[in-house]
Design a protein around this motif. Structure first.
Motif, short mmCIF file in Angstrom:
data_model
loop_
_atom_site.label_atom_id
_atom_site.label_comp_id
_atom_site.label_asym_id
_atom_site.label_seq_id
_atom_site.Cartn_x
_atom_site.Cartn_y
_atom_site.Cartn_z
N SER A 178 -32.02 17.34 17.24
CA SER A 178 -30.83 16.49 17.24
C SER A 178 -30.06 16.77 15.97
N GLY A 179 -28.75 16.93 16.08
CA GLY A 179 -27.97 17.19 14.89
C GLY A 179 -26.68 16.39 14.87
N ASP A 180 -26.10 16.26 13.69
CA ASP A 180 -24.83 15.52 13.57
C ASP A 180 -23.64 16.45 13.81
N ARG A 199 -31.14 25.75 14.63
CA ARG A 199 -29.83 26.13 14.11
C ARG A 199 -29.59 25.60 12.70
N HIS A 200 -28.92 26.38 11.89
CA HIS A 200 -28.46 25.87 10.60
C HIS A 200 -27.41 24.78 10.88
N PRO A 201 -27.59 23.59 10.30
CA PRO A 201 -26.70 22.48 10.66
C PRO A 201 -25.25 22.65 10.26
N ARG A 202 -24.97 23.58 9.33
CA ARG A 202 -23.58 23.74 8.91
C ARG A 202 -23.03 25.14 9.16
N ILE A 231 -24.97 10.26 17.43
CA ILE A 231 -26.23 9.51 17.37
C ILE A 231 -25.96 8.22 16.62
N LEU A 232 -26.07 7.11 17.34
CA LEU A 232 -25.69 5.82 16.76
C LEU A 232 -26.91 5.01 16.34
N ASP A 233 -26.76 4.34 15.21
CA ASP A 233 -27.77 3.40 14.77
C ASP A 233 -27.56 2.10 15.55
#
Ligand code: ADP
Ligand code: MG
Length: 345
Positions: free
Chosen positions: A257-259, A235-238, A274-276
């Motif tokens: 995985s995406g934001d 998918r395009h992320p935006r 997604i956490l650091d």
């Protein structure tokens, strides 16, 4: 630890790597979603469902309609079973029981849950802690739907407890204990991959050799599509309507995985899921990470890991792993590839 020793024999993807290079159509950031919706032929059978908080899509080839129906039902049943066992949101799940009892002492768990925790720890070692199922010690205080993040005090108090080593494992008795009371485990970065692998095993048990299973951003395909490769779109992320890359694939697992999956924006910051583990805050550096490999469990966990590591360290890690490749869209929108896919740019 030798990072080349993967937990299960990774089937050599070299031949498909050549295939990827030849076949990959870099679609530029064009909307090609229409291509993904080609009508199924008569002997293709498919089913859609919702499980694990995501959409499931299963397609398989069988000349016997009743076998196909049985296989599709077995897959959906398996997805619901895994959801019921490993969801941290369902109060009566095995994982919820573990989270309630393991801070107090040893808890015996099913071999399957033990294996998931052991493999998670293995990926944590491999990724220098970028993947860590105890991220949820802080992560449980985010609520993306209600636009809530933990306050500074909570974050500071809990971030120190994010450490996969706090999940103690006794293989001989299949027992688990948390070393620290505040530890909380969420398998959201690996359970869907496991579910897809389980689904493929169910399908293969019916003697079916051509199938595709997708659970949200995790897909795995076996065989080809009657002489043609399967097409998996990233998918395009935006732009939810657009596809960033189309991947023609056979016998491959692919996870993205995406934001943009679960997030909210506030004061110019994107709070996403997604956490650091080192900060307890959303990982920066990438907007989308796609991993190709043989098994969904590993591609799922590695897509989350590479997202946390950032494009440079993430792609370095993937380049050291046999049979695994990556496509990263970094924070500036640039598409970056691991060595196995080089030449696509
Ligand atoms: P999805 O397919 O659910 O969008 P991803 O494969 O990108 O998910 O994994 C994101 C999920 O992984 C989060 O929703 C959370 O449950 C879990 N997670 C977040 N950060 C980490 C981390 N650092 N290590 C392990 N799991 C994580
Ligand atoms: Mg993942």
């Amino acid at each position: 630890m030798d990072i080349r020793r993967l937990p299960q024999a990774m089937c050599a993807l070299a031949r498909w790597r050549m295939g990827w290079r030849d076949l990959l159509l870099q679609a530029g950031l064009l909307g090609l979603v229409g291509l993904l919706a080609l009508p199924a032929q008569a002997q293709w059978h498919e089913r859609r469902a919702t499980a694990m908080g995501t959409s499931i899509h299963v397609e398989l080839w069988s000349e016997e309609a009743d076998v196909a129906e049985q296989a599709l039902t077995a897959v959906i049943t398996e997805m619901h079973r895994i959801d019921a066992e490993f969801s941290p949101y369902k109060k009566d799940s095995q994982l919820s029981r573990l989270n309630a009892q393991a801070p107090k002492g040893w808890v015996e768990v099913s071999p399957e849950l033990f294996e998931l925790l052991a493999r998670s720890a293995w990926v944590s070692e491999l990724t220098s802690g970028a993947f860590d199922v105890t991220y949820a010690s802080v992560g449980r205080y985010y609520n993306y739907r209600d636009r809530e993040a933990p306050d500074a005090k909570t974050l500071e108090a809990l971030v120190q407890h994010i450490n996969y080593r706090n999940v103690e494992l006794r293989p001989a008795t299949s027992e688990v204990r948390y070393a620290v009371e505040q530890v909380y485990v969420d398998l959201g970065g690996i359970a869907k991959g496991h579910a897809v692998d389980q689904a493929i095993a169910k399908i293969q048990a019916f003697g079916i050799t051509q199938a595709s299973v997708a659970a949200g951003g995790d897909s795995r395909i076996i065989g080809d599509r009657r002489g043609q490769p399967w097409t998996v779109g990233v998918r395009h992320p935006r732009d939810p309507e657009a596809v960033a890359v189309l991947l023609p694939l056979e016998d491959t697992a692919v996870s993205t995985s995406g934001d943009y999956e679960r997030y909210f924006d506030a004061q110019g910051v994107r709070y996403h899921h997604i956490l650091d583990p080192s900060t307890g805050s959303s990982a920066k550096g990438s907007v989308s990470v796609t991993i190709l490999g043989a098994q969904s469990l590993l591609t799922d966990a590695l897509s989350t890991s590479v997202f946390v590591l950032g494009p440079d360290k993430g792609i370095d890690l993937i380049n050291r792993l046999e049979g695994i490749d990556a496509i990263v869209i970094d924070a500036s929108g640039q598409m970056r590839y691991s060595d196995g896919l080089a030449g696509l740019e």
